[in-house]
Design an enzyme around this catalytic site. Structure first.
Site, PDB file in Angstrom:
ATOM      1  CD  GLU A 329       5.774  -3.029   2.327  1.00 31.83           C
ATOM      2  OE1 GLU A 329       6.529  -2.274   2.792  1.00 31.83           O
ATOM      3  OE2 GLU A 329       6.173  -3.978   1.326  1.00 31.83           O
ATOM      4  CB  CYS A 330       0.682  -4.461  -1.520  1.00 33.64           C
ATOM      5  SG  CYS A 330      -0.289  -4.513  -3.135  1.00 33.64           S
ATOM      6  N   GLY A 331      -0.545  -6.738  -0.420  1.00 39.06           N
ATOM      7  CA  GLY A 331      -1.239  -7.927  -0.196  1.00 39.06           C
ATOM      8  C   GLY A 331      -1.656  -8.477   0.967  1.00 39.06           C
ATOM      9  CB  SER A 423      -0.009   1.762   2.347  1.00 34.90           C
ATOM     10  OG  SER A 423      -0.164   2.650   1.102  1.00 34.90           O
TER      11      SER A 423
END
Length: 450
Positions: A329-331, A423
């Site tokens: 997720e993200c980072g 994502s």
């Protein structure tokens, strides 16, 4: 659905006219003030947020969950507030952005559950207008539960007197906190710096609590606050099926990967998973596991260290090559690209499980609620990031905004490469346990429009 009465306790929702007014400082100071006097305090954060809860958890000594009428849902909010009221002397909910900002807003939550609003207003360079802001916040929505107003960053005793005199109703004055560096909570591009990253964080909270103790709010007994009660549903929730029974999930957790909702961990365990944690920044390699979760965080601030994690990089590559799933997720996704360009323009070689690069931007790239459909079931969450990705991968799916039409090709991309799924989307797992479980199972996922 019928309901039953619950135990009453004191409660307050700490709100403000905008972000950056000092909501977290006041909420954490109030929690710390009462907790150190031996009272049981439970705190919540309105809306999606990973950073403010760190301070609230430190102040209360208990996990801090999010309350959001869309992302977590009214039933979840009701159950968590009810459970807290059963054990707590004081329940504190910190608002999000401005009191009426967002859909749903902090005001919606206060109105739905009868939480009295404490308005915190940054009073720097302000006098009579303070009264206008306080009056507007209280009366903009008729019938909103109301406690009073607290001034933050007050320059002097005389300044505080001017602010108090500006109020139409003197009883609304709950005091003021001075401008003081010793308890100011530092910020960076995604929000507050986490409590674990600073020296002597408890000393900061104690300084804020001491300042609050000298105000009318700090001197009020909990018995003088309006009693708060949540009607608990008598119909029990549908039990979670053990879809991850027997599976071990390895979760990165340190200053680079700290964006983890406690409710997500609770849900994975309810699904039957065994959770093990590892710290890339500490040099840990990948524990033995069936699946990996790389949460969001600040990989851009630690890119040099993460770039040198060769043993972990190779272990993740072997894990993926064996067909075992990775949810990033993200980072966490940022660390999986070949290159990460930090804010200073320096490019760092990363772990290379996804082709392409991510680069930090000076301006916010995306913010807001999102949902992702897995096997036709929507998984709710949100997005908040400053970086942008460039990759040859074609998105396997995109998230959508709730209840709004959007142009094709917008929304957060979901990238899939073998068993790797990544994502910018931050998922709230309890919104769909079945969908969340699929992220950690090796079977291919059928994505669809939410």
């Amino acid at each position: 659905m019928t309901s039953q009465g619950a135990r009453a306790c004191a409660a307050v929702l700490v709100a403000a006219p905008a972000s950056g007014q000092g909501k977290t400082t006041v909420a954490a100071a109030l929690a710390r003030l009462h907790a150190r006097q031996g009272r049981t305090v439970r705190a919540f954060k309105c809306g999606p947020d990973f950073l403010d809860p760190h301070w609230l958890a430190l102040a209360t000594g208990a996990p801090v969950h999010s309350l959001d009428l869309w992302m977590t849902g009214e039933a979840d909010c009701r159950a968590r507030l009810g459970a807290a009221a059963e054990v707590a002397d004081l329940v504190i909910v910190e608002g999000v952005m401005g009191l009426f900002d967002g859909a749903p807003s902090a005001a919606d939550l206060a109105e739905r559950f009868g939480l009295p609003v404490l308005a915190v207003i940054d009073a720097r360079a302000m006098a009579g207008t303070f009264g206008a802001l306080a009056f507007g916040l209280q009366h903009f929505r008729p019938g909103l539960p109301w406690l009073g107003v607290l001034a933050n960053r007050v320059a002097s005793e005389r300044h505080g007197g001017m602010l108090q005199e500006a109020l139409r109703e003197p009883a609304q004055w709950l005091g003021g906190l001075p401008k003081a560096g010793e308890f100011a909570l530092p910020e960076r591009h995604l929000g507050l710096v986490g409590a674990a990253e600073l020296d002597h964080p408890i000393a900061r909270l104690d300084a804020a609590a001491d300042a609050l103790a000298a105000t009318p709010l700090g001197r009020r007994s909990l018995d003088s606050l309006p009693p708060f009660r949540v009607d608990l549903p008598t119909v029990s929730m549908t039990p979670v099926q053990p879809l991850l029974a027997g599976r071990t999930i390895a979760i990165a957790r340190d200053a680079a990967f700290a964006f983890i909702y406690p409710a997500n961990l609770d849900l994975l365990q309810a699904l039957g998973a065994r959770l093990v944690f590892f710290s890339p920044l500490a040099g840990d390699t990948l524990p033995a596991c069936d699946a990996v979760w790389l949460p969001g965080g600040y990989p851009e601030l630690h890119a040099g260290v993460l770039s040198a994690c060769h043993a972990l990089r190779d272990a993740l590559a072997a894990h993926a090559a064996a067909g075992r799933p990775i949810w990033a997720e993200c980072g966490g996704m940022m660390a999986l690209f070949e290159t990460l360009v930090a804010a200073d323009g320096v490019a760092h070689a990363m772990w290379g499980l996804l082709p392409g690069r991510v680069a930090m931007q000076k301006r916010l790239a995306a913010l807001g609620p999102q949902q992702l459909a897995l096997q036709g079931t929507p998984l709710r969450g949100h997005t908040f990031h400053y970086s942008l990705s460039e990759t040859t991968l074609v998105p396997a799916a995109r998230t959508t905004r709730p209840g709004a039409a959007q142009a094709a090709g917008t929304g957060e991309a979901v990238y899939v490469r073998g068993s790797v799924r990544g994502s910018y989307f931050h998922a709230w797992f309890p919104s769909s346990p079945d969908a969340a479980a699929r992220l950690f199972l090796p079977a291919p996922i059928a994505f669809a429009d939410a």
